[in-house]
Write a protein that holds these residues in place. Sequence first.
Motif, PDB file in Angstrom:
ATOM      1  N   LEU A 212       0.831  -1.203   0.000  1.00  0.00           N
ATOM      2  CA  LEU A 212       0.000   0.000   0.000  1.00  0.00           C
ATOM      3  C   LEU A 212       0.863   1.250   0.000  1.00  0.00           C
ATOM      4  O   LEU A 212       1.997   1.231   0.472  1.00  0.00           O
ATOM      5  N   GLN A 213       0.296   2.327  -0.497  1.00  0.00           N
ATOM      6  CA  GLN A 213       0.973   3.613  -0.393  1.00  0.00           C
ATOM      7  C   GLN A 213       1.033   3.980   1.093  1.00  0.00           C
ATOM      8  O   GLN A 213       0.131   3.632   1.861  1.00  0.00           O
ATOM      9  N   PRO A 214       2.077   4.693   1.494  1.00  0.00           N
ATOM     10  CA  PRO A 214       2.235   4.986   2.922  1.00  0.00           C
ATOM     11  C   PRO A 214       1.021   5.678   3.528  1.00  0.00           C
ATOM     12  O   PRO A 214       0.618   5.342   4.654  1.00  0.00           O
ATOM     13  N   GLU A 215       0.436   6.629   2.784  1.00  0.00           N
ATOM     14  CA  GLU A 215      -0.698   7.341   3.381  1.00  0.00           C
ATOM     15  C   GLU A 215      -1.903   6.426   3.579  1.00  0.00           C
ATOM     16  O   GLU A 215      -2.696   6.606   4.494  1.00  0.00           O
ATOM     17  N   VAL A 216      -2.016   5.419   2.722  1.00  0.00           N
ATOM     18  CA  VAL A 216      -3.125   4.471   2.875  1.00  0.00           C
ATOM     19  C   VAL A 216      -2.849   3.523   4.040  1.00  0.00           C
ATOM     20  O   VAL A 216      -3.741   3.208   4.827  1.00  0.00           O
ATOM     21  N   ALA A 217      -1.603   3.098   4.166  1.00  0.00           N
ATOM     22  CA  ALA A 217      -1.234   2.235   5.288  1.00  0.00           C
ATOM     23  C   ALA A 217      -1.509   2.949   6.611  1.00  0.00           C
ATOM     24  O   ALA A 217      -1.991   2.341   7.572  1.00  0.00           O
ATOM     25  N   ASN A 218      -1.237   4.250   6.652  1.00  0.00           N
ATOM     26  CA  ASN A 218      -1.541   5.028   7.859  1.00  0.00           C
ATOM     27  C   ASN A 218      -3.021   4.996   8.184  1.00  0.00           C
ATOM     28  O   ASN A 218      -3.428   4.892   9.337  1.00  0.00           O
ATOM     29  N   LYS A 219      -3.803   5.124   7.107  1.00  0.00           N
ATOM     30  CA  LYS A 219      -5.251   5.109   7.279  1.00  0.00           C
ATOM     31  C   LYS A 219      -5.693   3.784   7.876  1.00  0.00           C
ATOM     32  O   LYS A 219      -6.542   3.742   8.769  1.00  0.00           O
ATOM     33  N   LEU A 220      -5.080   2.704   7.409  1.00  0.00           N
ATOM     34  CA  LEU A 220      -5.441   1.398   7.932  1.00  0.00           C
ATOM     35  C   LEU A 220      -5.121   1.279   9.418  1.00  0.00           C
ATOM     36  O   LEU A 220      -5.890   0.694  10.173  1.00  0.00           O
ATOM     37  N   ASP A 221      -4.000   1.864   9.803  1.00  0.00           N
ATOM     38  CA  ASP A 221      -3.646   1.828  11.223  1.00  0.00           C
ATOM     39  C   ASP A 221      -4.728   2.485  12.069  1.00  0.00           C
ATOM     40  O   ASP A 221      -5.062   2.015  13.152  1.00  0.00           O
ATOM     41  N   GLU A 222      -5.270   3.563  11.518  1.00  0.00           N
ATOM     42  CA  GLU A 222      -6.376   4.226  12.209  1.00  0.00           C
ATOM     43  C   GLU A 222      -7.541   3.266  12.379  1.00  0.00           C
ATOM     44  O   GLU A 222      -8.172   3.196  13.433  1.00  0.00           O
ATOM     45  N   TRP A 223      -7.834   2.568  11.307  1.00  0.00           N
ATOM     46  CA  TRP A 223      -8.964   1.646  11.353  1.00  0.00           C
ATOM     47  C   TRP A 223      -8.690   0.495  12.320  1.00  0.00           C
ATOM     48  O   TRP A 223      -9.578   0.059  13.049  1.00  0.00           O
ATOM     49  N   PHE A 224      -7.473   0.003  12.317  1.00  0.00           N
ATOM     50  CA  PHE A 224      -7.118  -1.059  13.272  1.00  0.00           C
ATOM     51  C   PHE A 224      -7.305  -0.547  14.696  1.00  0.00           C
ATOM     52  O   PHE A 224      -7.813  -1.242  15.573  1.00  0.00           O
ATOM     53  N   GLU A 225      -6.842   0.682  14.885  1.00  0.00           N
ATOM     54  CA  GLU A 225      -6.915   1.299  16.204  1.00  0.00           C
ATOM     55  C   GLU A 225      -8.361   1.359  16.689  1.00  0.00           C
ATOM     56  O   GLU A 225      -8.658   1.091  17.844  1.00  0.00           O
ATOM     57  N   ALA A 226      -9.248   1.717  15.779  1.00  0.00           N
ATOM     58  CA  ALA A 226     -10.664   1.838  16.121  1.00  0.00           C
ATOM     59  C   ALA A 226     -11.298   0.467  16.340  1.00  0.00           C
ATOM     60  O   ALA A 226     -12.362   0.356  16.929  1.00  0.00           O
ATOM     61  N   GLY A 227     -10.635  -0.580  15.858  1.00  0.00           N
ATOM     62  CA  GLY A 227     -11.168  -1.932  16.021  1.00  0.00           C
ATOM     63  C   GLY A 227     -11.957  -2.349  14.797  1.00  0.00           C
ATOM     64  O   GLY A 227     -12.776  -1.586  14.299  1.00  0.00           O
ATOM     65  N   LEU A 228     -11.705  -3.563  14.339  1.00  0.00           N
ATOM     66  CA  LEU A 228     -12.400  -4.057  13.152  1.00  0.00           C
ATOM     67  C   LEU A 228     -13.746  -4.638  13.550  1.00  0.00           C
ATOM     68  O   LEU A 228     -13.835  -5.450  14.464  1.00  0.00           O
ATOM     69  N   ARG A 229     -14.767  -4.210  12.855  1.00  0.00           N
ATOM     70  CA  ARG A 229     -16.091  -4.749  13.116  1.00  0.00           C
ATOM     71  C   ARG A 229     -16.474  -5.726  12.013  1.00  0.00           C
ATOM     72  O   ARG A 229     -16.029  -5.604  10.879  1.00  0.00           O
ATOM     73  N   ASP A 230     -17.326  -6.660  12.374  1.00  0.00           N
ATOM     74  CA  ASP A 230     -17.751  -7.642  11.374  1.00  0.00           C
ATOM     75  C   ASP A 230     -18.615  -6.963  10.324  1.00  0.00           C
ATOM     76  O   ASP A 230     -19.227  -5.931  10.561  1.00  0.00           O
ATOM     77  N   TRP A 231     -18.669  -7.597   9.189  1.00  0.00           N
ATOM     78  CA  TRP A 231     -19.253  -6.943   8.010  1.00  0.00           C
ATOM     79  C   TRP A 231     -20.548  -7.638   7.616  1.00  0.00           C
ATOM     80  O   TRP A 231     -20.572  -8.853   7.384  1.00  0.00           O
ATOM     81  N   ASP A 232     -21.587  -6.858   7.532  1.00  0.00           N
ATOM     82  CA  ASP A 232     -22.912  -7.357   7.155  1.00  0.00           C
ATOM     83  C   ASP A 232     -22.933  -7.596   5.640  1.00  0.00           C
ATOM     84  O   ASP A 232     -22.895  -6.657   4.858  1.00  0.00           O
ATOM     85  N   ILE A 233     -22.976  -8.851   5.258  1.00  0.00           N
ATOM     86  CA  ILE A 233     -22.868  -9.165   3.828  1.00  0.00           C
ATOM     87  C   ILE A 233     -24.183  -9.648   3.206  1.00  0.00           C
ATOM     88  O   ILE A 233     -24.208 -10.077   2.060  1.00  0.00           O
ATOM     89  N   SER A 234     -25.276  -9.586   3.970  1.00  0.00           N
ATOM     90  CA  SER A 234     -26.528 -10.069   3.384  1.00  0.00           C
ATOM     91  C   SER A 234     -27.562  -8.955   3.293  1.00  0.00           C
ATOM     92  O   SER A 234     -27.509  -7.974   4.035  1.00  0.00           O
ATOM     93  N   ARG A 235     -28.494  -9.141   2.373  1.00  0.00           N
ATOM     94  CA  ARG A 235     -29.630  -8.238   2.244  1.00  0.00           C
ATOM     95  C   ARG A 235     -30.865  -9.102   2.002  1.00  0.00           C
ATOM     96  O   ARG A 235     -30.774 -10.181   1.414  1.00  0.00           O
ATOM     97  N   ASP A 236     -32.005  -8.571   2.470  1.00  0.00           N
ATOM     98  CA  ASP A 236     -33.237  -9.334   2.315  1.00  0.00           C
ATOM     99  C   ASP A 236     -33.864  -9.106   0.948  1.00  0.00           C
ATOM    100  O   ASP A 236     -33.722  -8.044   0.360  1.00  0.00           O
ATOM    101  N   ALA A 237     -34.600 -10.089   0.515  1.00  0.00           N
ATOM    102  CA  ALA A 237     -35.384  -9.953  -0.720  1.00  0.00           C
ATOM    103  C   ALA A 237     -36.455  -8.890  -0.483  1.00  0.00           C
ATOM    104  O   ALA A 237     -36.906  -8.723   0.653  1.00  0.00           O
ATOM    105  N   PRO A 238     -36.905  -8.190  -1.514  1.00  0.00           N
ATOM    106  CA  PRO A 238     -36.389  -8.265  -2.878  1.00  0.00           C
ATOM    107  C   PRO A 238     -35.066  -7.501  -3.019  1.00  0.00           C
ATOM    108  O   PRO A 238     -34.923  -6.426  -2.472  1.00  0.00           O
TER     109      PRO A 238
END
Length: 685
Positions: A212-238
């Motif tokens: 990753l570019q350094p500035e993006v890697a920094n951004k990721l550190d921020e996200w790690f710091e905030a804690g990774l949350r699980d990702w909602d991957i489903s949606r209901d019909a329709p």
Amino acid sequence: MDAVMARRILVTSALPYANGPIHLGHLVEYIQTDIWARFQRLRGNECYYVCADDAHGTPIMLKAREQGVEPEQLIERMAEHHRQDFADFLIGFDCYHSTHSAENQHYAELIYRRLEDGGYIERHTIEQLYDPSEGIFLPDRYIKGTCPRCGAAEQYGDSCEACSATYTPAELVGPVSVISGERPVTRQSEHYFFRLRDFEAMLRDWAHGGHLQPEVANKLDEWFEAGLRDWDISRDAPYFGFRIPGTEAKYFYVWLDAPIGYMASFRRLADERGLEFDAFWGAEAAGQSELYHFIGKDIAYFHTLFWPAMLHGAGFRTPDAVFCHGFMTVNGQKMSKSRGTFITARTYLEHLDAESLRYYIAAKLGPGVEDIDLSFDDFVQRVNADVVGKLVNIASRCAGFITKRFEGRLAPRLSAPELFREFTAQSERIAELYEGRDYARAVRELMDLADRANQYIDAEKPWELAKDPERAAAVQEICTVGLNLFRVLIVYIKPIMPQLAADAEAFLNIPDQEWGDAQAPLLDHPIHRFKPLKTRIDPQQVEAVVEASKETLGGDTQGEHPMPEQTGGRLAEDPIDPQIAIDDFAKLDLRVAEIRHAETVEGADKLLRLELDLGGETRQVFAGIRQAYAPEALIGRRVACLANLKPRKMRFGVSEGMVLATGSGGEALWLLSPDDGAEPGMRIR
RNA sequence: GGCUAUGUAGCUCAGUUGGUUAGAGCGUCGCACUCAUAAUGCGAAGGUCGGUGGUUCGAAUCCACCCAUAGCCA
């Protein structure tokens, strides 16, 4: 050339969303990626560039519903436009596919199953707002209401634009569905979650592994710091998308299968060309082949967290790099419809040359994530000065002598070998700049060389020597040097301006050049008569683009990720008219009408001929809605009609009224319809 | 609100680990040239490097705060 093994490279650009046209903002990315891919091929590497339309999600489903077509029809039509726009901008995809494809379904299901087998999928019941009249769950952006914090009206369900508070849709005061206008109700639903937190260690390693570019890697550190949350991957019909295996009415969230579209598109290509899929995507492919994603900085989250985690969890290789770029501003400001700076690819192409934009963008793109500015004045001056005034001029000022005096034949010897070597010596330096995506610097180096070439010709003054018949050989040699310098520069600029390069190759009477081909000079060689390779941009062409953008662009402009249209600020762009009295309104006789028949009009590409049932009387109305609606989709539909409009004779017949619609025209047009129950002939007031 | 970028001549941008009079291209002005799509060459003018304070012998370059712009906050 066999000393270095050819690299095997797969590159992608983010998938454009299939609910709107390609615009200049998108093109930054496709041009950046295309230049890189062309450069790699020019260097003799095996490089594939794939992409696809991102075709799923609520916005697509609702837009199709609005237009009275099936989602499949909508995305097919949009894909046609996208393909044509890309082709005309010389974006050389090896494969352009769709996320709504068998290949994508296969890989979405495969990845899902592997993640489930790995224990990375969880189910939770969540509460969500539901539109009972439409029968669908509402994404946050499809709910509006009053901000619970500052009281601002008409705010979306996720955050307030006035005070930037964030909240859940349930907290909104007086929430309404954007689709039906009804008050939504809370309903429970079981959703599927991807356990992103299980991948934290892997992602931390990956983020700092030089991908990753350094500035993006920094951004990721921020996200790690905030804690990774699980990702909602489903949606209901329709929902328009793929049903999750083993469920009745759960669908993959559009962002789950969107990046998988990269795999699907490559799968398609692999099948077409007999390539081995696993050599690029299998876990063992890491180190054997290279995988790169070019994306905008706004979707870094999906591509640097979810995507590598999904790939890893499902037993595929992770990307070698994700390259983020900034956004494009126009004249220093965000693109704006009212200013006419929200420019579609098509509008641009109607007035300007694709390679001018390719050059300008390349001249400003560096390896970082900064935004780049398209300044109209700068654009015109820069392209004219650099491409026409400097680069093409070298050939233009040499060619005449060769054609007229030497029967189109270059001199048998190179009289300025040290200057030529100065040019060829830049080859690896410029190659490194391309490789590192520092196109701006590559262009600068290239134009410095073009200056050197012009200085050389100026110093040698072939037009003076030409007056002396005894110096004829010198004239031929000077022009031969000039054209050889030109040839080197053409090879260097070829990734950016492939059409210019092809035209120059035809002029020089040489085959399709590769990167190393310009190292040896072209001598005692016949060339063709010179024709202008590029013409200057007239500032009026740019003005025409701005004017056309003001007129034709509708609200239909979303980018590569699904979100409903922005509505804020519309009144500012199109203010409410002066007040009228009730009597003025009473003059309008508006009626409910049913469309009995609709057909295209021969010779008119905007009109449809409609037969309206006004409850006892049939009227013929010509409506300029052809680009937005298919005739067969309109039949039986009830619309609002201005019934006492004076009939008007048109070239194709008499039009006896008007159907009411909103939008700015073209595809951006929506008919108004009464709710169920209204009968033809009923007065609207 | 928190975080992250960015802010250098009229315009678009370079400025390496802090070090002599801050650079380029375009535009402007002057001169030259006329081969070339009025293209090219030579030269000039033009900046208190967003602001304030600090560290230092010395800062566009480091630190703090402030202002402006953009983005992210899943």
